[in-house]
Design an enzyme around this catalytic site. Structure first.
Site, mmCIF file in Angstrom:
data_model
loop_
_atom_site.group_PDB
_atom_site.id
_atom_site.type_symbol
_atom_site.label_atom_id
_atom_site.label_comp_id
_atom_site.label_asym_id
_atom_site.label_seq_id
_atom_site.Cartn_x
_atom_site.Cartn_y
_atom_site.Cartn_z
ATOM 1 N N GLU A 171 0.729 -1.219 -0.036
ATOM 2 C CA GLU A 171 0.027 -0.178 0.078
ATOM 3 C C GLU A 171 0.840 1.198 -0.205
ATOM 4 O OE1 GLU A 171 -4.229 -1.678 1.891
ATOM 5 O OE2 GLU A 171 -2.400 -0.817 3.501
ATOM 6 N N LEU A 172 1.771 1.494 -0.856
ATOM 7 C CA LEU A 172 2.475 2.601 -1.095
ATOM 8 C C LEU A 172 1.633 4.065 -1.450
ATOM 9 C CD1 LEU A 172 5.373 4.272 -1.153
ATOM 10 C CD2 LEU A 172 5.657 3.131 -3.502
#
Length: 531
Positions: free
Chosen positions: A316-317
């Site tokens: 989840e960058l």
């Protein structure tokens, strides 16, 4: 008693063969790989007279003797008895446990097999190659013993028993999340104790995240000092060491997760300079001090977290964090053509850092969704439910851990144990260079805290535990066939002071009214969205 000819027929039967032959499965959870049994009811010697002996070399001997002491109250849930068994036709006088390998190092792939024989009178025998296999055999033995309130004696039904057992997958985990809600050490150790009851062998400890940083560090104590929710919601170094040793003594590996480059907001409270300007949600990939500090922290933690594997997150960058002048210039300088390639650069570097300190990295599946440069020896944990993603991981030569969002996410209260039991990790997979090494249930901490974590985890985690331990063909009959055994296991958990939720319905639902320990829960349509 079964005839000798009939016993010979069943002697090589697997649990699946036994089911197809019309034999009812035993009230054991998870179901053993192979078993046979007879028709004799055996009375168990009184607690004070029941013998327990260990045949092993140190250091396994010390661990085994401690396990035998823990076994006694589990065998004899109602304590000592006044009933005399002198007149019993047959009695089980004790158990002898033999372990052939003295090594007590607990790592991925350790031999967990055991052979258990419970005769129709006399001494039960348990043999295992490692003390960890012996732990599982002792748990199985404890589930065979029941208490007869009429006679006041402990007993085992359907002796003689012969059980040959080993897990289908070597990695069977529960993830806990102590960043979203702090989980005190007694809560963590209580969970570990319960994991061993279902032969779950990994505590995946998601110890820091956006919200808080409770983990200690000897080289950078400022992270916990500034990042914890409060000064009381932190762990000490000695507490971490205690958890790891407590878990090892029950056959449970502790795999810590330090999520990066994103989910690192709590790190920024102590060192904001490690992050891009205007963003505190992901490390700056262009900053060499980031990699220096990561190595310092991981090297420090490696002294207390002794498992060969360390989880480095990578999920989840927020892409906007790296879409800035400095990082784009760095990307161009490195010859990288996209932010996905920059992400791959970061992942490859932290995986290499893990190698430098003697660890194997485990990472979430974004590392192969967004990048083709993740080192092959990195374990890939699949959480997206995208078709073909697990196949992609093993096709690329990775070993993979399967924990799909939805059916195996325990924070999804709308997912029932039946949903979880129906998931087959190998469904539709083709042979590949990599392999699926297991999976697990993920207890994310946004809506769970010490007051309700056990009732959210159990009994639904038991469904995942059996899917990962037992042969696929043995449990192919599905949830309806398994329900009576799961109800019995839930009752056992309650007797052992594990605050399990109900069998049936959604996670963590209250009892619908008065009822016994096998009472069924009811599904709440309002929770269907929480899957």
């Amino acid at each position: 008693m079964m005839s000798a000819a009939l016993l010979a027929l069943f002697a090589v039967a697997s649990s699946a063969d036994a089911l197809s032959s019309g034999i009812s499965p035993p009230m054991i959870w998870p179901l053993p790989r192979e078993y046979t049994y007879g028709t004799t009811k055996v009375t168990v010697e009184t607690p004070g007279s029941f013998s327990m002996t260990a045949d092993a070399q140190e250091p396994a001997l010390g661990l085994l003797n401690a396990a035998l002491e823990r076994l006694r109250p589990r065998l004899f849930l109602h304590g000592d008895v006044t009933a005399s068994i002198e007149d019993a036709a047959v009695s089980l006088t004790g158990v002898k446990v033999s372990v052939s390998n003295a090594d007590s190092d607990l790592q991925l792939g350790v031999d967990e097999s055991y052979v258990l024989d419970v005769p129709a009178g006399g001494l039960a025998t348990l043999s295992a190659k490692t003390v960890f296999g012996a732990y599982h055999g002792l748990e199985t033995l404890s589930q065979l013993v029941t208490f007869n309130f009429t006679s006041g004696a402990y007993q085992i039904e359907a002796a003689p028993w012969h059980i040959e057992d080993s897990p289908r997958f070597p990695h069977r985990e529960l993830l806990i999340d102590s960043s979203r809600h702090f989980e005190p050490i007694p809560v963590v150790t209580s969970l570990i104790e319960s994991l061993a009851m279902a032969k779950i062998n990994v505590l995946h400890w998601h110890i820091v995240d956006i919200q808080s940083f409770p983990a200690p560090s000897r080289v950078h104590p400022e992270f916990a000092e500034k990042g914890a929710y409060s000064q009381s919601e932190r762990y000490t170094w000695e507490e971490l060491r205690h958890v790891v040793e407590f878990a090892r003594a029950r056959g449970v590996r502790v795999v810590p997760e330090f999520d990066m480059p994103a989910h690192t907001d709590s790190w920024s409270k102590a060192h904001p300079e490690l992050f891009p300007k205007g963003c505190k949600s992901a490390f700056d990939p262009a900053n060499e001090q980031v990699y220096k500090l990561i190595e310092e922290m991981l090297r420090d933690w490696a002294d207390v977290f002794t498992d060969d594997i360390v989880h480095l997150g990578t999920d989840e960058l927020p892409e906007s964090c790296w879409n800035n002048t400095e990082d784009l210039a760095f990307m161009k300088k490195q010859g990288l053509k996209s932010l996905d390639e920059l992400f791959g650069y970061f992942v490859a570097r932290v995986v290499k850092i893990a190698h430098t300190i003697g660890k194997r990295a485990q990472v979430w599946d974004e590392s192969i969704i967004r990048s083709n440069s993740t080192p092959t020896d990195a374990l890939i944990q699949i959480w997206h439910s995208s078709p073909g993603l697990l196949q992609k991981a093993i096709d690329a030569g990775h070993d993979a851990v399967y924990s799909p969002d939805g059916p195996w996410y325990l924070d999804g209260l709308g997912s029932t144990w039946e949903d979880m039991y129906s998931v087959e990790p190998y469904q539709g997979l083709a042979p590949a260079p990599g392999r699926v090494i297991g999976g697990g249930g993920e207890m994310w901490g946004e809506t769970v805290d010490p007051s309700d974590i056990e009732s959210t985890v159990w009994p639904r985690l038991a469904a995942i535990a059996e899917r990962l331990w037992s042969p696929a063909q043995a449990i192919a009959a599905g949830p309806d066939a398994a329900r009576p055994r799961l109800q019995a296991f839930r009752c056992l958990l309650l007797h052992r002071d594990v605050r399990s939720g109900l069998v049936g319905g959604n996670g963590r639902v209250p009892p619908p009214g008065p009822g016994g320990c096998s009472q069924a829960g009811k599904a709440d349509p309002a929770l269907a969205m929480f899957v």
